[in-house]
Design a protein around this motif. Sequence first.
Motif, PDB file in Angstrom:
ATOM      1  N   PRO A 106       0.800  -1.231   0.000  1.00  0.00           N
ATOM      2  CA  PRO A 106       0.000   0.000   0.000  1.00  0.00           C
ATOM      3  C   PRO A 106       0.829   1.276   0.000  1.00  0.00           C
ATOM      4  CG  PRO A 106      -0.958  -1.598   1.499  1.00  0.00           C
ATOM      5  CD  PRO A 106       0.360  -2.168   1.052  1.00  0.00           C
ATOM      6  N   LEU A 107       1.959   1.270   0.733  1.00  0.00           N
ATOM      7  CA  LEU A 107       2.838   2.448   0.704  1.00  0.00           C
ATOM      8  C   LEU A 107       3.374   2.700  -0.696  1.00  0.00           C
ATOM      9  CD1 LEU A 107       5.100   2.380   3.899  1.00  0.00           C
ATOM     10  CD2 LEU A 107       3.312   4.009   3.331  1.00  0.00           C
ATOM     11  N   ALA A 108       3.781   1.632  -1.373  1.00  0.00           N
ATOM     12  CA  ALA A 108       4.328   1.774  -2.721  1.00  0.00           C
ATOM     13  C   ALA A 108       3.282   2.268  -3.700  1.00  0.00           C
ATOM     14  CB  ALA A 108       4.906   0.441  -3.188  1.00  0.00           C
ATOM     15  N   VAL A 147      -7.282   5.759   1.102  1.00  0.00           N
ATOM     16  CA  VAL A 147      -7.637   5.735   2.525  1.00  0.00           C
ATOM     17  C   VAL A 147      -7.738   4.298   3.030  1.00  0.00           C
ATOM     18  CG1 VAL A 147      -9.494   6.227   4.165  1.00  0.00           C
ATOM     19  CG2 VAL A 147      -8.790   7.981   2.525  1.00  0.00           C
ATOM     20  N   THR A 148      -8.453   3.468   2.288  1.00  0.00           N
ATOM     21  CA  THR A 148      -8.698   2.093   2.730  1.00  0.00           C
ATOM     22  C   THR A 148      -7.417   1.286   2.846  1.00  0.00           C
ATOM     23  OG1 THR A 148     -10.892   2.146   1.693  1.00  0.00           O
ATOM     24  CG2 THR A 148      -9.962  -0.020   2.205  1.00  0.00           C
ATOM     25  N   THR A 149      -6.544   1.406   1.847  1.00  0.00           N
ATOM     26  CA  THR A 149      -5.312   0.611   1.874  1.00  0.00           C
ATOM     27  C   THR A 149      -4.406   1.019   3.028  1.00  0.00           C
ATOM     28  OG1 THR A 149      -4.260   2.125   0.284  1.00  0.00           O
ATOM     29  CG2 THR A 149      -5.297   0.140  -0.600  1.00  0.00           C
ATOM     30  N   GLN A 150      -4.380   2.296   3.368  1.00  0.00           N
ATOM     31  CA  GLN A 150      -3.478   2.742   4.446  1.00  0.00           C
ATOM     32  C   GLN A 150      -3.967   2.276   5.807  1.00  0.00           C
ATOM     33  OE1 GLN A 150      -0.607   3.612   3.382  1.00  0.00           O
ATOM     34  NE2 GLN A 150      -1.580   3.550   1.360  1.00  0.00           N
ATOM     35  N   CYS A 178       3.308   4.435   7.472  1.00  0.00           N
ATOM     36  CA  CYS A 178       1.893   4.166   7.199  1.00  0.00           C
ATOM     37  C   CYS A 178       0.993   5.231   7.818  1.00  0.00           C
ATOM     38  CB  CYS A 178       1.509   2.783   7.699  1.00  0.00           C
ATOM     39  SG  CYS A 178       2.302   1.428   6.811  1.00  0.00           S
ATOM     40  N   HIS A 179       1.324   5.682   9.031  1.00  0.00           N
ATOM     41  CA  HIS A 179       0.551   6.766   9.649  1.00  0.00           C
ATOM     42  C   HIS A 179       0.659   8.041   8.808  1.00  0.00           C
ATOM     43  CE1 HIS A 179      -1.050   5.186  13.382  1.00  0.00           C
ATOM     44  NE2 HIS A 179       0.109   4.625  13.680  1.00  0.00           N
TER      45      HIS A 179
END
Length: 421
Positions: free
Chosen positions: A174-176, A191-194, A213-214
């Motif tokens: 998700p970060l990538a 939003v959902t992936t984080q 991630c935050h």
Amino acid sequence: MSSVRTVFSWSYRRLDTATARMFRLLGLHPGRDVAAPAVAALAGLSVREAAAALTALARVHLIAEHRPGRYSFHDLLRAYATDLTAAEDTEAERTAALHRLLDHCLHSARAARRHLAPARGEVPLPPPVTGSVPHAPEGYEEAMAWFEAEHAVLLAVADAAGPAGFDGHAWQLPLAMGDFLHLSGRWHDWVTTQRTAIVAARQQGDRAGTALCHCESGRAAIRMRRYEEAHRELLRALELQRGLGDLTAQADTLRTLAWSYEQQGDYRAALQRVEQVLELQRAVGNLAGQAGALNNIGWCHTHLGDHEKALARCREALRLHLDGGSPLGAAYTWETLGFIHHAMGQYAEAVDSYRQCRDGFRRFGNRYGEADALHHLGGSLRMTGDQEAARDAWHAALAILDELDHPDADVVRELLLTAAG
């Protein structure tokens, strides 16, 4: 159902050993479709071998090439493949196949993301496992095209990673993807992936990853105008990053916090944060980060009424972006320069800057950026007296904003109604 499976088995028994194995392993792939490079990783084959096997499977109608180079299969066939791999492949073989696929997706997404946001910090990854060869896009346009083709698969893979026991992939992927989801306007997915990523990073016990991630969750919340949520996420990220002594990560988070204050109109608070960002980027020697901070500083100064200081900071930022080969950063700086020139009553210069900005964002697939540039270009064109060109720019902006279902569409629609009246 048994008669259908009997028909499937006729086709399956006609396959050679390697192709039959690949068909079984396709039952592990969580996405709705696949392309040869990902299948190669899943089965531990070369891309050429995987492409040949996919062609063979399509020939006997076990999968379908629904778009050139992309294959899918019916849910009944997926279930059949899943049952076959559970029965014929060992748990270790299935786990290894999924690991190869996850590494392919993660390393490919990380390579693509670097072209979208080269100044952003990242956590080092171990090399991909044997048999997993990542895709390496060359340049921004190819990176965006790869994400466009693969983003639905990547979302499915990220969701599947945690339950399969791969917590690292569940937050790193998700970060990538974050910058692509931002630039392409897929903010709800962002939003959902984080949220999922934060849980996975905590579960793995990775403090640096949890902080990132935050921060990414805070960025997504800002784009959705959830500012209190964004501040909570960003302050939590800063707390973790300061504890780790990570200056680059702190700079990224402070820049995001400044962006939140900008969105709320508090430019003094934003200026304080971006000046801290510039100090941190100088301390670590990050030229792209310095250019981004200078642009942000210029943006704050012009909103506080000091247009000359703003011009000086943004011209310095533009020089650093162009010297450092960051055309996307240059597009953002052209946007700021357009705003400054407009505020100074230099409307022809503003038009030129906004056109540079529009062209840059269009080239790089930043749909919202292009729409925002067109919105402001229309305002500057109107001030030059070219009402028809202004309306054309607003119509083009509105088409994009409606496509993105963005609330700014109402603002542009009102401009067009006023111009028509």
